[in-house]
Design an enzyme around this catalytic site. Structure first.
Site, PDB file in Angstrom:
ATOM      1  N   ARG A 277       0.855  -1.184   0.000  1.00  0.00           N
ATOM      2  CA  ARG A 277       0.000   0.000   0.000  1.00  0.00           C
ATOM      3  C   ARG A 277       0.894   1.239   0.000  1.00  0.00           C
ATOM      4  NH1 ARG A 277      -2.023  -3.763   3.609  1.00  0.00           N
ATOM      5  NH2 ARG A 277      -4.171  -4.470   3.222  1.00  0.00           N
ATOM      6  N   HIS A 382      -2.163   3.980  -5.593  1.00  0.00           N
ATOM      7  CA  HIS A 382      -2.793   2.702  -5.248  1.00  0.00           C
ATOM      8  C   HIS A 382      -2.868   1.790  -6.471  1.00  0.00           C
ATOM      9  CE1 HIS A 382      -4.954   0.348  -2.242  1.00  0.00           C
ATOM     10  NE2 HIS A 382      -5.687  -0.105  -3.243  1.00  0.00           N
ATOM     11  N   ARG A 385      -0.122  -0.660  -6.497  1.00  0.00           N
ATOM     12  CA  ARG A 385      -0.364  -1.854  -5.669  1.00  0.00           C
ATOM     13  C   ARG A 385      -1.156  -2.885  -6.464  1.00  0.00           C
ATOM     14  NH1 ARG A 385      -1.340  -4.260  -0.724  1.00  0.00           N
ATOM     15  NH2 ARG A 385      -3.469  -4.858  -0.214  1.00  0.00           N
ATOM     16  N   HIS A 408      -3.439  -9.404   2.882  1.00  0.00           N
ATOM     17  CA  HIS A 408      -4.891  -9.498   3.002  1.00  0.00           C
ATOM     18  C   HIS A 408      -5.275 -10.761   3.751  1.00  0.00           C
ATOM     19  CE1 HIS A 408      -7.231  -6.334   1.184  1.00  0.00           C
ATOM     20  NE2 HIS A 408      -6.447  -6.280   0.135  1.00  0.00           N
ATOM     21  N   TYR A 417      -7.369 -10.332  -8.122  1.00  0.00           N
ATOM     22  CA  TYR A 417      -6.169 -10.173  -8.938  1.00  0.00           C
ATOM     23  C   TYR A 417      -5.852 -11.420  -9.760  1.00  0.00           C
ATOM     24  CZ  TYR A 417      -5.556  -6.255  -5.786  1.00  0.00           C
ATOM     25  OH  TYR A 417      -5.741  -5.118  -5.060  1.00  0.00           O
TER      26      TYR A 417
END
Length: 438
Positions: A277, A382, A385, A408, A417
């Site tokens: 992040r 972002h 990321r 996460h 993703y």
């Protein structure tokens, strides 16, 4: 003290005659508390009928505690924020407070069409009122978000925009020279001209945030048995559909880094190839970098709250504390960066020219200039990321590996993703071809 003259028992509650010859009705609510009617009755029949109405409300599930009528949304919201403050991250608490002050605790809209929920008691807030409020928030947020500076100088000094317009050469970030400031002042200290954005969805994000906050507050009121149903029930009001972020190609990552100011170039590479992040990238210290192992350790994140100094706190989630391996080229670039900017182990890896933390506003200004230079005006920090996570998935990371890499705890976040891509499909086809050929 005068005592009731007689008490009449019934299936639900009880009525009793007072020395004044009037009748009092009492019952026990679902919370176990004994309650009396707000006034006495002239006859026993009137008291019985009132108890029958209370009993019917209990059976229908529409009963609310009488004291709820005295609690306004403003008072309950203040208590709600106060009770949750110890359990919320500073930035989240600051966001909730700003949303409440702007959209819940003050009238929304103008003139006779303005909607003010703050002074209403919880039980008088109806679905119709919530829909009126939501419409007013949508219109106001759209009007506010549609007003932009011509050069996107939000958070920057207006002299920088004036200098660009005057044809002067100024850096996209950092301090302005005394000469530029003097010239700007002599020109009358002009402010950026405001224009209207044509984006139809402008303000949609803040509208959804305000609605989600109101919904959460009223949900707690239901749990507290102050109201029986949540009147905030507009389908899809708290959801925002964003355009799909297109990840950068490796060549675009390199071009973007090259277009950045010198002190931010390696930060782009780290962000794009690690999946960190933005706040985690700019909270890294030199002690967090292990060049020999080719990895970095994430143990904190940068916390920015308006009008407060930059602070550092734990990562967003428990899984945020992690070690992330870096590609060799990124490790080499980091080594060169650290060598060119020697400092103490506890010093930040990426800093301003004066050694201070790089705030989000300064990072955004630098990003705007660099992304326009490479023809990708959609890129944000972002976004890098997202790029790092997508590239890791394309390289073959399992769901568990990807969850660890991006910090996460949710499998859903990681699965976003791992969508199919043409490049990944070609990679798999080549691997299958190897199997076929033995």
């Amino acid at each position: 003290m005068s005592r009731a003259k007689s008490t009449a028992r019934r299936g639900f509650g009880a009525v009793e005659q007072l020395p004044s010859k009037r009748w009092r009705a009492r019952y026990t609510g679902p919370d176990g508390r004994s309650r009396s009617a707000p006034s006495t009755f002239a006859t026993k029949g009137e008291a019985d009928r009132w108890l029958t109405l209370m009993h019917a409300e209990l059976l229908r599930g529409t009963w609310t505690a009488p004291e709820a009528a005295d609690i306004t949304l403003a008072d309950y919201t203040a208590a709600w924020l106060r009770q949750r403050a110890p359990h919320l991250r500073p930035r989240t608490l600051d966001l909730y407070r700003r949303l409440a002050e702007r959209w819940i605790l003050t009238p929304v809209g103008e003139g006779r069409t303005a909607v003010d929920l703050s002074a209403l008691s919880l039980r008088t807030i109806s679905p119709i009122l919530v829909r009126e409020w939501f419409a007013a928030v949508t219109a106001s947020a759209h009007a506010s978000a549609s007003t932009r500076g011509t050069r996107g100088t939000r958070g920057g000094h207006p002299a920088r925009a004036w200098a660009h317009g005057a044809g002067l050469t100024v850096a996209p970030t950092g301090r302005l020279s005394p000469a530029v400031l003097t010239s700007w002042q002599q020109a009358g200290s002009p402010q950026p001209r405001l224009v209207r954005s044509a984006r139809p969805d402008a303000g949609r994000t803040v509208t959804a945030q305000a609605y989600r906050l109101l919904h959460a507050i009223l949900t707690t009121a239901v749990d507290d048995e102050l109201i029986t149903n949540n009147p905030a029930r507009i389908p899809g009001a708290g959801h925002v559909s964003h355009e799909e972020r297109m990840p950068l190609k490796p060549s675009e990552v390199a071009d973007l880094a090259e277009a950045m100011p010198e002190h931010l170039r390696v930060a782009v590479l780290v962000a794009a190839w690690s999946g960190l992040r933005p706040g985690e990238v700019f909270a890294l210290t030199r002690a967090d970098i292990d060049i020999d192992a080719g990895q970095l350790t994430v143990r904190r994140t940068m916390i920015e709250i308006p009008d407060q100094p930059v602070a550092f706190g734990p990562p967003k989630t428990a899984a945020g504390r992690r070690k992330v391996a870096l590609p060799g080229l990124v490790t080499e670039a980091l080594f060169e960066h650290l060598t060119a900017h020697p400092s103490r182990p506890e010093a930040l890896v990426f800093t301003t020219s004066t050694g201070g933390p790089v705030r989000s506003g300064a990072r955004s200004v630098a990003m705007r200039t660099a992304r326009n230079a490479i023809g990708r005006p959609d890129i944000t920090w972002h976004h890098l990321r997202h790029t790092g996570a997508t590239l890791a998935a394309q390289a073959g990371a399992t769901q568990a590996e990807l969850m660890h890499r991006i910090g996460h705890t949710s499998t859903r976040a990681a699965s976003l993703y791992q969508h199919a891509s043409q490049a990944r499909d070609a990679y798999l086809a080549a691997a299958l071809d190897t199997i076929v050929r033995g």
